[in-house]
Design a protein around this motif. Structure first.
Motif, PDB file in Angstrom:
ATOM      1  N   GLY A 283       7.989  -7.236  -6.278  1.00 18.24           N
ATOM      2  CA  GLY A 283       9.092  -6.410  -6.749  1.00 18.24           C
ATOM      3  C   GLY A 283      10.143  -6.054  -5.728  1.00 18.24           C
ATOM      4  O   GLY A 283      11.168  -5.466  -6.079  1.00 18.24           O
ATOM      5  N   ALA A 284       9.938  -6.382  -4.443  1.00 18.17           N
ATOM      6  CA  ALA A 284      10.932  -6.037  -3.421  1.00 18.17           C
ATOM      7  C   ALA A 284      12.221  -6.809  -3.663  1.00 18.17           C
ATOM      8  O   ALA A 284      12.198  -8.011  -3.935  1.00 18.17           O
ATOM      9  CB  ALA A 284      10.387  -6.353  -2.033  1.00 18.17           C
TER      10      ALA A 284
ATOM     11  N   PRO B  45       1.093  -6.823  -0.298  1.00 22.89           N
ATOM     12  CA  PRO B  45       2.007  -6.904  -1.442  1.00 22.89           C
ATOM     13  C   PRO B  45       1.473  -6.212  -2.690  1.00 22.89           C
ATOM     14  O   PRO B  45       2.253  -5.634  -3.457  1.00 22.89           O
ATOM     15  CB  PRO B  45       2.159  -8.415  -1.653  1.00 22.89           C
ATOM     16  CG  PRO B  45       1.913  -9.014  -0.309  1.00 22.89           C
ATOM     17  CD  PRO B  45       0.848  -8.151   0.313  1.00 22.89           C
ATOM     18  N   ALA B  46       0.163  -6.259  -2.898  1.00 23.36           N
ATOM     19  CA  ALA B  46      -0.402  -5.585  -4.067  1.00 23.36           C
ATOM     20  C   ALA B  46      -0.199  -4.073  -3.979  1.00 23.36           C
ATOM     21  O   ALA B  46       0.065  -3.411  -4.993  1.00 23.36           O
ATOM     22  CB  ALA B  46      -1.889  -5.910  -4.199  1.00 23.36           C
ATOM     23  N   GLU B  47      -0.305  -3.529  -2.778  1.00 25.71           N
ATOM     24  CA  GLU B  47      -0.062  -2.095  -2.586  1.00 25.71           C
ATOM     25  C   GLU B  47       1.403  -1.768  -2.863  1.00 25.71           C
ATOM     26  O   GLU B  47       1.713  -0.722  -3.440  1.00 25.71           O
ATOM     27  CB  GLU B  47      -0.438  -1.710  -1.154  1.00 25.71           C
ATOM     28  CG  GLU B  47      -0.303  -0.234  -0.858  1.00 25.71           C
ATOM     29  CD  GLU B  47      -0.666   0.101   0.584  1.00 25.71           C
ATOM     30  OE1 GLU B  47      -0.422   1.251   1.001  1.00 25.71           O
ATOM     31  OE2 GLU B  47      -1.172  -0.794   1.301  1.00 25.71           O
ATOM     32  N   TYR B  48       2.297  -2.680  -2.461  1.00 22.06           N
ATOM     33  CA  TYR B  48       3.715  -2.472  -2.742  1.00 22.06           C
ATOM     34  C   TYR B  48       3.962  -2.453  -4.251  1.00 22.06           C
ATOM     35  O   TYR B  48       4.663  -1.581  -4.764  1.00 22.06           O
ATOM     36  CB  TYR B  48       4.558  -3.566  -2.089  1.00 22.06           C
ATOM     37  CG  TYR B  48       6.045  -3.351  -2.261  1.00 22.06           C
ATOM     38  CD1 TYR B  48       6.776  -2.650  -1.317  1.00 22.06           C
ATOM     39  CD2 TYR B  48       6.718  -3.825  -3.395  1.00 22.06           C
ATOM     40  CE1 TYR B  48       8.136  -2.413  -1.486  1.00 22.06           C
ATOM     41  CE2 TYR B  48       8.069  -3.591  -3.570  1.00 22.06           C
ATOM     42  CZ  TYR B  48       8.780  -2.899  -2.614  1.00 22.06           C
ATOM     43  OH  TYR B  48      10.114  -2.665  -2.787  1.00 22.06           O
ATOM     44  N   ALA B  49       3.385  -3.412  -4.954  1.00 21.33           N
ATOM     45  CA  ALA B  49       3.584  -3.499  -6.404  1.00 21.33           C
ATOM     46  C   ALA B  49       3.077  -2.248  -7.103  1.00 21.33           C
ATOM     47  O   ALA B  49       3.740  -1.710  -8.017  1.00 21.33           O
ATOM     48  CB  ALA B  49       2.883  -4.740  -6.948  1.00 21.33           C
ATOM     49  N   SER B  50       1.930  -1.755  -6.688  1.00 21.10           N
ATOM     50  CA  SER B  50       1.370  -0.546  -7.295  1.00 21.10           C
ATOM     51  C   SER B  50       2.271   0.659  -7.030  1.00 21.10           C
ATOM     52  O   SER B  50       2.545   1.461  -7.933  1.00 21.10           O
ATOM     53  CB  SER B  50      -0.028  -0.292  -6.724  1.00 21.10           C
ATOM     54  OG  SER B  50      -0.549   0.936  -7.190  1.00 21.10           O
TER      55      SER B  50
END
Length: 327
Positions: free
Chosen positions: A281-282, A196-201
């Protein structure tokens, strides 16, 4: 928060005696159960029902769900004819089509398909962007298109899509270059990062690129492609997904989950894991059900449907607080 499912259109997800015509019934069941979208995959790697044919079958059989591709590979098709087909599906569905696209990957998931399509592997990302620009031109009634790679004159009149300008087009891809292109050129982002942190970035980069291109950040729909299996516990879920990963991808689960978002465990554990991506953020989940026959797919669909209120509740709460829009 929109929550959709990927239909099991590949034969690797069918059991002995499964009737592929049940896929339409599966789609109707998902719509009745409260899912907001039905997506289909696109590939020549394994036998599967052709993506746009599946969506055309679903268009008159459903009423409200978004119908989408996750992801369509435009290089497999002639670009002007594909614009016509997509416009037709959008028209027949009453404007419910969303087109997520991708350029393929190195190895057996990419370059051999370019050879079959007689399309150069080189400049594949530029070709993808130009193909989407061509679609939009055709959907708007243009009779010519002059790009660096694709050039057409005398384009005949084509069917217009239901919506002016055509359906939204999302990009599948998580590299920095894909994030930049998404923000500048596309209507949505559909990656599948494991963290999820990679998604947010990545989403921050997409939104920054959108603003840099004088677009509104909120005009780019933040979506996520994720494989899920609800089980008694994580261990039993991983055993089931191990068989799934080997049957569908020809690779062990440990290798698959290094590159794709995969969640399993009890219903509460799956809910909590998906909620972490929502907090990152998804706003539109496209969930692939980790099961290897249509009966098990329907069982997973029912179990996931029970989680829909809980998954949507945090998004509603944030919207009421004014901290995020409800997609």
């Amino acid at each position: 928060m929109d929550i959709g499912v990927l239909l099991p259109t590949g034969t690797a997800q069918w059991g002995p005696g499964d009737d592929p015509r049940e896929l339409v019934t599966f789609g109707r069941q998902a719509e009745r159960s409260g899912f907001s979208s039905l997506f289909v995959n696109d590939s020549l790697i394994s036998p599967r029902v052709e993506a746009l044919a599946m969506l055309a079958a679903l268009a008159p059989a459903t009423e409200t769900v978004t119908l989408g591709t996750a992801a369509l590979l435009p290089f497999l098709r002639r670009p002007v004819q594909t614009a016509q087909t997509l416009a037709s599906v959008d028209l027949l569905s009453g404007g419910r089509l969303t087109v997520a696209v991708g350029a393929g990957f190195p190895g057996r998931f990419g370059r051999p398909l370019y050879d079959l399509s007689e399309v150069p592997w080189e400049r594949r990302f530029a070709r993808l962007d130009e193909t989407v620009a061509l679609w939009r031109a055709v959907w708007s009634g243009a009779d010519s298109f002059h790009g660096e790679i694709l050039r057409f004159d005398g384009i005949p009149p084509a069917i217009r899509p239901y919506r002016p300008g055509g359906p939204p087009v999302w990009l599948g891809g998580a590299t920095p270059a894909a994030q930049d292109r998404t923000g500048r050129l596309y209507d949505g982002w559909l990656p599948y990062p494991p963290d999820p942190a990679e998604y947010a970035s990545g989403l921050r980069n997409v939104r920054a690129a959108a603003v840099g291109a004088e677009r509104r950040a909120e005009d780019v729909t933040p979506a996520l492609f994720v494989s899920a299996r609800i089980a008694e516990d994580v261990d039993s879920g991983r055993r089931d997904l191990e068989a799934y990963a080997r049957a569908v991808y020809g690779m062990p689960l440990a290798e698959l989950e290094r590159i794709q978002a995969v969640v399993t465990g009890s219903a509460d554990q799956v809910r909590d894991h998906l909620t972490r991506f929502a907090e990152a953020g998804a706003r539109h989940f496209v969930i692939r059900l980790g099961a290897l026959d249509l009966t098990s797919q329907r069982e997973q669909l029912e179990r996931l449907a029970d989680l829909l209120p809980a998954l949507r509740a945090p998004a509603v709460a944030r919207a009421q607080e004014g901290t995020c829009p409800v997609a």
